[in-house]
Motif scaffolding. Structure first.
Motif, mmCIF file in Angstrom:
data_model
loop_
_atom_site.group_PDB
_atom_site.id
_atom_site.type_symbol
_atom_site.label_atom_id
_atom_site.label_comp_id
_atom_site.label_asym_id
_atom_site.label_seq_id
_atom_site.Cartn_x
_atom_site.Cartn_y
_atom_site.Cartn_z
ATOM 1 N N GLY A 25 -9.418 1.501 4.064
ATOM 2 C CA GLY A 25 -8.906 2.295 2.801
ATOM 3 C C GLY A 25 -7.550 3.049 3.041
ATOM 4 O O GLY A 25 -7.029 3.576 2.149
ATOM 5 N N ASP A 26 -6.760 2.810 4.075
ATOM 6 C CA ASP A 26 -5.489 3.356 4.345
ATOM 7 C C ASP A 26 -4.733 2.654 3.173
ATOM 8 O O ASP A 26 -4.907 1.513 3.166
ATOM 9 C CB ASP A 26 -4.915 3.301 5.904
ATOM 10 N N LYS A 27 -3.786 3.473 2.883
ATOM 11 C CA LYS A 27 -2.344 3.072 2.123
ATOM 12 C C LYS A 27 -1.376 2.899 2.843
ATOM 13 O O LYS A 27 -0.817 3.886 3.671
ATOM 14 C CB LYS A 27 -2.442 3.745 0.981
ATOM 15 N N PHE A 28 -0.616 1.986 2.936
ATOM 16 C CA PHE A 28 0.648 1.809 3.934
ATOM 17 C C PHE A 28 1.900 1.063 3.278
ATOM 18 O O PHE A 28 1.741 0.247 2.390
ATOM 19 C CB PHE A 28 0.497 1.405 5.252
ATOM 20 N N LEU A 29 2.904 1.155 3.652
ATOM 21 C CA LEU A 29 4.094 0.444 3.342
ATOM 22 C C LEU A 29 4.538 -0.453 4.590
ATOM 23 O O LEU A 29 4.390 -0.009 5.828
ATOM 24 C CB LEU A 29 5.336 1.604 2.984
ATOM 25 N N TYR A 30 4.949 -1.608 4.219
ATOM 26 C CA TYR A 30 5.494 -2.496 5.174
ATOM 27 C C TYR A 30 6.487 -3.205 4.740
ATOM 28 O O TYR A 30 6.871 -3.795 3.717
ATOM 29 C CB TYR A 30 4.383 -3.407 5.695
ATOM 30 N N GLY A 31 7.658 -3.331 5.713
ATOM 31 C CA GLY A 31 8.731 -4.033 5.409
ATOM 32 C C GLY A 31 9.961 -3.198 4.530
ATOM 33 O O GLY A 31 9.739 -2.188 4.196
ATOM 34 N N THR A 32 11.286 -3.405 4.790
ATOM 35 C CA THR A 32 12.416 -2.760 4.419
ATOM 36 C C THR A 32 12.231 -2.344 3.005
ATOM 37 O O THR A 32 12.848 -1.133 2.567
ATOM 38 C CB THR A 32 13.806 -3.396 4.656
#
Length: 71
Positions: A25-32
């Motif tokens: 359920g977590d929302k995350f950002l990955y990458g520049t």
């Protein structure tokens, strides 16, 4: 998604730790490029991020999600 939630979203830099630092359920950002959106996007702009679907052992299954920033 509101602006505060957007700015506080987890920023991940290493896939090896996804299964440790994230939960279903977590929302995350990955990458520049995705992480860079935090500084440039404002209310009304479209954003993209990842949402965790499943975690099994060291595997983390996630999907690309889209939303709009609200005040």
């Amino acid at each position: 998604m509101n602006l505060i939630e957007w700015r506080k979203m987890k920023k991940m830099e290493n896939k090896d730790y996804f299964h440790i630092k994230l939960k279903i359920g977590d929302k995350f950002l990955y990458g520049t490029q995705q992480i860079g959106q935090v500084e440039t996007k404002k209310p009304g702009d479209k954003i993209n991020f990842f949402t965790v679907l499943n975690i099994s052992n060291k595997n983390c299954e996630y999907v690309l999600s889209f939303d709009e920033i609200k005040k």
